[in-house]
Write a protein that holds these residues in place. Structure first.
Motif, PDB file in Angstrom:
ATOM      1  N   GLU A 220     114.699  -8.851 -50.174  1.00 28.60           N
ATOM      2  CA  GLU A 220     114.266  -8.079 -51.346  1.00 28.60           C
ATOM      3  C   GLU A 220     112.799  -7.659 -51.219  1.00 28.60           C
ATOM      4  O   GLU A 220     112.431  -6.534 -51.552  1.00 28.60           O
ATOM      5  CB  GLU A 220     114.445  -8.904 -52.631  1.00 28.60           C
ATOM      6  CG  GLU A 220     115.885  -9.233 -52.974  1.00 28.60           C
ATOM      7  CD  GLU A 220     116.696  -8.004 -53.402  1.00 28.60           C
ATOM      8  OE1 GLU A 220     116.083  -7.005 -53.828  1.00 28.60           O
ATOM      9  OE2 GLU A 220     117.934  -8.052 -53.286  1.00 28.60           O
TER      10      GLU A 220
ATOM     11  N   ALA B 285     114.573  -8.419 -58.593  1.00 31.39           N
ATOM     12  CA  ALA B 285     114.170  -9.310 -57.507  1.00 31.39           C
ATOM     13  C   ALA B 285     112.983 -10.192 -57.896  1.00 31.39           C
ATOM     14  O   ALA B 285     113.070 -11.420 -57.847  1.00 31.39           O
ATOM     15  CB  ALA B 285     113.855  -8.506 -56.252  1.00 31.39           C
TER      16      ALA B 285
ATOM     17  N   LYS C 143     111.382   2.454 -60.234  1.00 30.02           N
ATOM     18  CA  LYS C 143     112.248   3.276 -59.397  1.00 30.02           C
ATOM     19  C   LYS C 143     113.432   3.901 -60.123  1.00 30.02           C
ATOM     20  O   LYS C 143     114.232   4.598 -59.532  1.00 30.02           O
ATOM     21  CB  LYS C 143     112.775   2.419 -58.242  1.00 30.02           C
ATOM     22  CG  LYS C 143     111.661   1.913 -57.364  1.00 30.02           C
ATOM     23  CD  LYS C 143     112.094   0.793 -56.470  1.00 30.02           C
ATOM     24  CE  LYS C 143     110.870   0.056 -55.954  1.00 30.02           C
ATOM     25  NZ  LYS C 143     111.231  -1.156 -55.231  1.00 30.02           N
TER      26      LYS C 143
ATOM     27  N   GLY D 275     115.650  -1.147 -53.643  1.00 26.80           N
ATOM     28  CA  GLY D 275     115.844  -1.919 -54.861  1.00 26.80           C
ATOM     29  C   GLY D 275     116.217  -0.945 -55.950  1.00 26.80           C
ATOM     30  O   GLY D 275     115.909   0.217 -55.878  1.00 26.80           O
TER      31      GLY D 275
ATOM     32  N   ASN E  39     111.116  -3.951 -50.957  1.00 25.72           N
ATOM     33  CA  ASN E  39     110.042  -3.493 -51.853  1.00 25.72           C
ATOM     34  C   ASN E  39     108.876  -2.916 -51.057  1.00 25.72           C
ATOM     35  O   ASN E  39     108.309  -1.890 -51.428  1.00 25.72           O
ATOM     36  CB  ASN E  39     109.535  -4.648 -52.728  1.00 25.72           C
ATOM     37  CG  ASN E  39     110.472  -4.935 -53.898  1.00 25.72           C
ATOM     38  OD1 ASN E  39     111.338  -4.124 -54.228  1.00 25.72           O
ATOM     39  ND2 ASN E  39     110.291  -6.093 -54.510  1.00 25.72           N
TER      40      ASN E  39
END
Ligand code: ADP
Ligand code: MG
Length: 346
Positions: A33, A102, A83, A97, A37
């Motif tokens: 994760e 996360a 996002k 992601g 990112n």
């Protein structure tokens, strides 16, 4: 005597911890994760340090965009993301992601610290989080552009999980595997993975490398020498494939399979099965190939929400797409094995 038990609402902290344990199962999941990112933040250098298989310490430093200081108080809350704004965005999201879980999840099962600097800020800021919440106000500090995420004492508050993950060698090898695979798929990003205290890195790739070269560096010449490249653009099912697979000269005791769908490391048991089946025509019994497959599929045709870990992927027209991939790979392999037969006989 048979009176029903009273239904009680679980404590919110407990609920969050259980949910977090589903998303983050082991250090390698958390790292995946965090790497995603960093890639989302357009990093070109990613450095990772792990102590005790990432259970004691897992740190990832990138040179990406950084996080705005004003966002630091909410960045670890569940469903906070830069996002995605609407449900519709879920369908078209191109970044890795996509639902802001996360960091929140990690903060429920570990101490999470963020040090980050954007281009606009004069200095970096550092803040620690527990259970999604800031421990203290972000403190100004020295730091380079980008982000350092530090995770300490993963699963300190989930005794059973912590016990189940007592093999630090195994956890470090899973971490190495994740970094290795992302480094192959992202050759323009330089990756470094080190065990805490070691001088020599476990994984090191140069920024501006190539996939082929990274295969050579990370899996060695025996794989590199026998690689076949296969590219496929399919108009009917709207997908693209880039694959590097070993020719029939290469065999291994177990299959090594790297699958990326829309730039996320995932697994697909159906694609795996297809590969095993395909190679039975080319390899001796009980030997296996090395395969890297990268697929780009229209985001609206993918269902990544099947499981909280988002590891196993389902997509529309799966059987037809896999058939097309199979014939493209088969074509390449048969061409190659024909020339090998010729070579052997000559
Ligand atoms: P998601 O990636 O789904 O948005 P995360 O919990 O993984 O959710 O991250 C939350 C937000 O924190 C991201 O949307 C991003 O804005 C920010 N972020 C996390 N890691 C980084 C990083 N390495 N560099 C820049 N921003 C980051
Ligand atoms: Mg993320």
């Amino acid at each position: 005597m048979n009176a029903p038990g009273k239904i009680q609402k679980l404590d919110e902290v407990v609920v969050n911890r259980i949910a977090a344990g589903e998303v983050i199962q082991r250090p390698a999941n958390a790292l995946k994760e965090l790497i995603e990112n960093s890639l989302d933040a357009k990093a070109t250098n990613i450095q990772i340090i792990a102590k005790e298989g990432g259970l004691k310490l897992l740190q990832i430093q990138d040179n990406g965009t950084g996080i705005r200081k004003d966002d630091m108080d909410i960045v670890c809350e569940r469903f906070t993301t830069s996002k995605l704004q609407t449900f519709e965005d879920l369908k078209t999201i191109a970044t890795f992601g996509f639902r802001g879980e996360a960091l929140a999840s990690i903060s429920h099962v570990a101490l999470l610290t963020i040090t980050t600097k954007t281009t606009n800020e004069k200095c970096a800021y550092k803040a620690s989080y527990i259970d999604s919440k800031l421990k203290d106000l972000p403190k100004p500090c020295a730091g380079n552009q980008g982000t350092i995420i530090t995770i300490e004492n993963l699963f300190y508050n989930v005794a059973t999980r912590r016990k189940a993950l007592s093999n630090v060698i195994e956890e470090f090898s899973k971490i190495t595997d994740v970094v290795t695979k992302y480094a192959i798929h992202n050759p323009t990003v330089g990756f470094v993975l080190k065990k805490h205290g070691d001088i020599t890195p476990q994984v090191r790739t140069a920024p501006n490398s190539t996939k082929m070269n990274n295969v050579r560096v990370l899996y060695g010449n025996p794989v590199f020498r026998e690689l076949l490249e296969v590219e496929l653009t399919d108009e009917a099912y709207k997908f693209k494939m880039h694959a590097l697979i070993t020719n029939p000269n290469y065999t291994n005791k177990r299959m090594v399979f790297l699958l990326f769908i829309n730039n996320r490391l995932v697994d697909s048991s159906t694609i795996r099965k297809m590969l095993e089946e395909l190679y039975t025509f080319y390899l001796p019994k009980k030997t296996h190939p090395w395969c890297y497959i990268s697929l780009e599929i229209e985001p609206q045709n993918i269902d990544v929400n099947v499981h909280p870990t988002k590891h196993e992927v389902r997509f529309l027209h799966e059987n037809s797409i896999i058939e097309r991939i199979k014939s493209a790979l088969d074509e390449k392999l048969s061409g190659n094995s024909a020339s090998r037969t010729f070579y052997v006989q000559a």
